[in-house]
Design an enzyme around this catalytic site. Structure first.
Site, mmCIF file in Angstrom:
data_model
loop_
_atom_site.group_PDB
_atom_site.id
_atom_site.type_symbol
_atom_site.label_atom_id
_atom_site.label_comp_id
_atom_site.label_asym_id
_atom_site.label_seq_id
_atom_site.Cartn_x
_atom_site.Cartn_y
_atom_site.Cartn_z
ATOM 1 N N CYS A 1 14.287 10.504 6.311
ATOM 2 C CA CYS A 1 14.492 11.123 7.243
ATOM 3 C C CYS A 1 15.825 10.410 7.957
ATOM 4 O O CYS A 1 16.206 10.729 9.268
ATOM 5 C CB CYS A 1 13.215 8.857 7.622
ATOM 6 N N VAL B 1 -7.281 1.937 3.395
ATOM 7 C CA VAL B 1 -6.636 0.320 2.924
ATOM 8 C C VAL B 1 -5.506 -0.003 4.104
ATOM 9 O O VAL B 1 -5.580 -1.106 4.736
ATOM 10 C CB VAL B 1 -6.096 0.792 1.710
ATOM 11 N N GLY B 2 -5.169 1.040 4.483
ATOM 12 C CA GLY B 2 -3.805 0.533 5.557
ATOM 13 C C GLY B 2 -4.083 0.071 6.829
ATOM 14 O O GLY B 2 -3.786 -1.215 6.733
ATOM 15 N N GLU C 1 10.458 0.713 10.177
ATOM 16 C CA GLU C 1 11.443 2.728 9.890
ATOM 17 C C GLU C 1 10.779 3.765 9.607
ATOM 18 O O GLU C 1 9.611 4.034 8.937
ATOM 19 C CB GLU C 1 11.766 2.667 8.123
ATOM 20 N N GLY D 1 -4.040 3.274 -1.996
ATOM 21 C CA GLY D 1 -5.235 3.880 -1.407
ATOM 22 C C GLY D 1 -5.115 4.654 0.172
ATOM 23 O O GLY D 1 -4.319 4.891 0.411
ATOM 24 N N GLU E 1 10.610 15.927 14.009
ATOM 25 C CA GLU E 1 11.500 16.006 12.989
ATOM 26 C C GLU E 1 10.340 16.868 11.992
ATOM 27 O O GLU E 1 9.534 17.613 11.852
ATOM 28 C CB GLU E 1 11.082 14.817 12.259
ATOM 29 N N GLY F 1 -4.067 5.616 4.293
ATOM 30 C CA GLY F 1 -3.178 5.066 4.874
ATOM 31 C C GLY F 1 -4.656 4.357 6.244
ATOM 32 O O GLY F 1 -4.742 3.211 6.381
ATOM 33 N N LYS G 1 0.931 -1.643 -0.054
ATOM 34 C CA LYS G 1 -0.081 0.343 0.145
ATOM 35 C C LYS G 1 1.041 1.518 -0.140
ATOM 36 O O LYS G 1 1.702 1.355 1.258
ATOM 37 C CB LYS G 1 -0.671 0.363 1.241
HETATM 38 P P1 NDP Z 1 2.546 8.370 7.418
HETATM 39 O O1 NDP Z 1 3.015 7.794 8.366
HETATM 40 O O2 NDP Z 1 1.073 10.023 7.440
HETATM 41 O O3 NDP Z 1 2.858 7.364 5.832
HETATM 42 C C1 NDP Z 1 3.330 6.811 5.767
HETATM 43 C C2 NDP Z 1 2.244 5.482 4.849
HETATM 44 O O4 NDP Z 1 1.215 5.448 6.027
HETATM 45 C C3 NDP Z 1 0.975 5.616 4.078
HETATM 46 O O5 NDP Z 1 1.383 5.266 2.750
HETATM 47 C C4 NDP Z 1 -0.128 6.412 4.567
HETATM 48 O O6 NDP Z 1 -0.879 6.270 4.247
HETATM 49 C C5 NDP Z 1 0.379 5.190 5.952
HETATM 50 N N1 NDP Z 1 -0.761 4.951 6.488
HETATM 51 C C6 NDP Z 1 -1.016 6.531 7.062
HETATM 52 N N2 NDP Z 1 -1.792 6.252 8.362
HETATM 53 C C7 NDP Z 1 -2.557 5.026 8.534
HETATM 54 C C8 NDP Z 1 -2.965 4.296 9.060
HETATM 55 N N3 NDP Z 1 -3.662 4.021 10.589
HETATM 56 N N4 NDP Z 1 -2.782 2.401 9.315
HETATM 57 C C9 NDP Z 1 -1.681 2.336 8.145
HETATM 58 N N5 NDP Z 1 -1.104 3.246 7.277
HETATM 59 C C10 NDP Z 1 -1.214 4.353 7.576
HETATM 60 O O7 NDP Z 1 4.783 8.894 6.745
HETATM 61 P P2 NDP Z 1 4.580 9.917 5.737
HETATM 62 O O8 NDP Z 1 3.853 9.901 4.118
HETATM 63 O O9 NDP Z 1 3.540 11.931 6.143
HETATM 64 O O10 NDP Z 1 5.730 10.411 4.852
HETATM 65 C C11 NDP Z 1 6.768 10.679 5.588
HETATM 66 C C12 NDP Z 1 7.558 10.084 6.874
HETATM 67 O O11 NDP Z 1 7.487 9.381 6.669
HETATM 68 C C13 NDP Z 1 8.040 11.211 7.677
HETATM 69 O O12 NDP Z 1 8.394 11.299 9.353
HETATM 70 C C14 NDP Z 1 9.578 10.022 7.657
HETATM 71 O O13 NDP Z 1 10.617 10.689 9.048
HETATM 72 C C15 NDP Z 1 8.942 8.834 7.641
HETATM 73 N N6 NDP Z 1 10.268 8.096 6.432
HETATM 74 C C16 NDP Z 1 11.252 7.441 7.261
HETATM 75 C C17 NDP Z 1 11.977 6.308 6.590
HETATM 76 C C18 NDP Z 1 13.117 5.085 7.336
HETATM 77 O O14 NDP Z 1 13.545 4.461 7.328
HETATM 78 N N7 NDP Z 1 12.429 5.270 8.472
HETATM 79 C C19 NDP Z 1 12.490 6.904 5.370
HETATM 80 C C20 NDP Z 1 11.687 7.814 4.793
HETATM 81 C C21 NDP Z 1 10.101 8.318 5.658
HETATM 82 P P3 NDP Z 1 -1.712 7.713 3.802
HETATM 83 O O15 NDP Z 1 -0.602 8.092 2.203
HETATM 84 O O16 NDP Z 1 -2.979 8.192 3.424
HETATM 85 O O17 NDP Z 1 -1.386 8.644 4.751
#
Ligand code: NDP
Length: 474
Positions: free
Chosen positions: A278, A205-206, A244, A200, A378, A202, A169
């Site tokens: 990140c 679908v998540g 991660e 979809g 962050e 989060g 997803k």
């Molecule tokens: P989010 O945590 O908001 O979203 C990440 C993914 O999780 C998206 O696909 C999102 O869907 C999904 N998601 C959101 N809510 C839920 C839920 N309740 N259940 C399951 N899935 C869900 O992060 P961002 O997209 O804002 O990305 C940035 C973040 O990612 C930063 O904090 C960054 O540090 C971290 N990151 C970490 C890395 C690592 O390897 N440690 C590498 C890169 C980034 P949707 O898009 O629909 O919200």
């Protein structure tokens, strides 16, 4: 206008059951460039059912067969590197330096994993027991927007190597990139259901994937807040989880560092992927005795980090991904000043000459204390903090005084000294003097950066995160 109206389930591009659409934007122009029809809970569950059907046959393929599959995936993804580059530029706005790396890496992770597989022994004898490493079952990957196809390919490569089937997803904000990478993966002609991709929300679908009882493993990259929610839901059915999450990485410039080497690396690490990384080195720790000199050099060297059209190869910083991220970062630029930090460069608003696009002025705050929110949270934009320390002990203490621990950078003219400092840093990776990327090193963080590791050669890290040992004792 790009219309994406299919999800990928059971080896085919199919119409989703979900009927909601999300707009897609070019962040450099703010123009809508497409729309994506989103999957819903029913699509999520359908994708899991397909992965579950594929599991019995796929989980018994030989190592050699999987190595062949991984090589096919590498070829299929590498073939379309140009399309991947273009999609990431238009939809995400990353600068060329980052896109070139991400596009190459997306294909290469499959080859790296094939190499890992070659040397990994799935069976071993321990005393009277025959121990076999078995896949834990259907895996789910949930990925963010900031390096869309790197995450998809990295997580899928581990699933394939471990004999697991997978549902992915991705973030809906990356739907164009997801469409291109899905077409590549489809070309590799894997058996039906081995991988499925459902874009979809989060929360829809998540959440459905996380709660599904037929899912055994979740590998998540994203924010710490979302990671926490996923881990809580996953605990109800004892899913295996790799997390991660975010970071607030320190770049420690020791007092004997060669600034000609250190300063360009410190800025490149801080402004990596327009600050939306990140691992970005966002806290710059400088010795008090050299603070003025270092700040003057940072200010001068930052001039080469030009902001603008990501199509221009000279540009080092592109726009942020969305209006929401832009507003969020502007909030931190105001907050830093309210907290008493001073601006070495940058500040609120758009860079000069750019009147549209979600561009942020590259910013370096000076006089930052580690208890300020700009030093603790962050920001996920090109915003760096300079913190000064009195001696090496204090530098290490400040570096470790954070909820995060994903990566750190150490700069010194004395390699042994740098290593001694590195040994005391609480982070999953410590980079000395800007050393180049090592794809076979494990990746992941200490503390609230999550748990588990990805990648890593000899299978002991990323690959084993998908495996369960079964001991048969006779
Ligand atoms: P989010 O945590 O908001 O979203 C990440 C993914 O999780 C998206 O696909 C999102 O869907 C999904 N998601 C959101 N809510 C839920 C839920 N309740 N259940 C399951 N899935 C869900 O992060 P961002 O997209 O804002 O990305 C940035 C973040 O990612 C930063 O904090 C960054 O540090 C971290 N990151 C970490 C890395 C690592 O390897 N440690 C590498 C890169 C980034 P949707 O898009 O629909 O919200």
């Amino acid at each position: 206008m790009r219309i994406i109206d299919r999800v990928y389930i059971d080896g085919s591009f199919v119409e989703p059951h979900g009927e909601q659409w999300a707009p897609l934007f070019n962040p450099a122009t703010e123009e809508q460039i497409g729309k994506v029809r989103l999957a819903d809970e029913e699509d999520a569950n359908r994708a899991v059912a397909a992965a579950r059907r594929a599991f019995p046959a796929f989980s018994n393929t030989s190592k050699e067969e999987r190595i062949t599959v991984l090589k096919r995936l590498h070829a299929a993804v590498s073939e379309r590197a140009g399309d991947l580059v273009e999609a990431m530029r238009v939809e995400y706005g990353a600068p060329s330096s980052f896109i070139d790396f991400a596009a190459r890496r997306a294909g290469n992770v499959f080859l790296d994993m094939a190499k890992t597989l070659e040397s990994y022994d799935f069976r071993r004898r321990i005393g009277r027991a025959d121990v076999e490493m078995r896949p834990s079952g259907v895996a789910v990957a949930i990925t963010p927007w900031n390096s869309n196809y790197s995450f998809i390919c990295g997580k899928l490569s581990a699933a394939i190597a471990s004999d697991s089937t997978m549902v992915i997803k991705p973030s809906e904000m990356s739907a164009i990139q997801t469409q291109v990478i899905t077409e590549c993966l489809h070309e590799a002609a894997l058996s039906k259901g081995v991988f499925n991709i459902v874009t979809g929300y989060g929360a829809v679908v998540g959440a459905a994937l996380t709660a599904n009882r037929d899912v055994s493993k979740i590998t998540f990259t994203g924010s710490t807040v979302t990671g926490r929610a996923i881990a809580q839901t996953a605990a109800a059915t004892m899913k295996r989880v790799t997390m991660e999450l975010g970071g607030k990485s320190p770049s420690i410039i020791l007092d004997d560092a060669d600034l000609e080497v250190a300063i360009p690396h410190v800025l490149a690490a801080g402004f990596l992927n327009s600050g939306q990384a990140c691992i970005a080195g966002t806290r710059i720790l400088v010795p008090e005795s050299r603070r003025d000199e270092i700040e003057a050099r940072l200010k001068e060297a930052a001039k080469v980090f030009t902001v603008g059209d990501p199509g221009d190869r000279e540009v080092r910083i592109g726009p942020l991904v969305s209006r929401k991220q832009w507003d969020r970062v502007q909030g931190y630029l105001r907050l830093g000043q309210e907290e008493g930090a001073t601006l070495l460069i940058g500040g609120e608003g758009r860079p000069e000459g750019l009147d549209r696009g979600w561009f942020v002025r590259p910013t370096i705050f000076s006089g930052v204390r580690n208890d300020m929110r700009i030093a603790r949270e962050e920001i996920f934009g090109p915003v760096l903090c300079v913190l000064s320390y009195r001696d090496e002990e204090e530098a290490i203490a400040i570096a470790n005084a954070t909820d995060y621990g994903l990566q750190a950078n150490v700069f010194s003219s004395d390699l042994e000294r740098a290593k001694r400092v590195a040994d005391r840093i609480e982070a999953g990776r410590v980079i000395i003097n800007g050393a180049p990327h090592e794809p076979f090193a494990p990746f992941g963080g200490f503390k609230q950066c999550g748990f588990g590791r990805e990648f890593g050669v000899f299978g002991v890290f990323g690959l084993e995160a998908f495996l369960e040992p079964r001991a048969v004792i006779a």
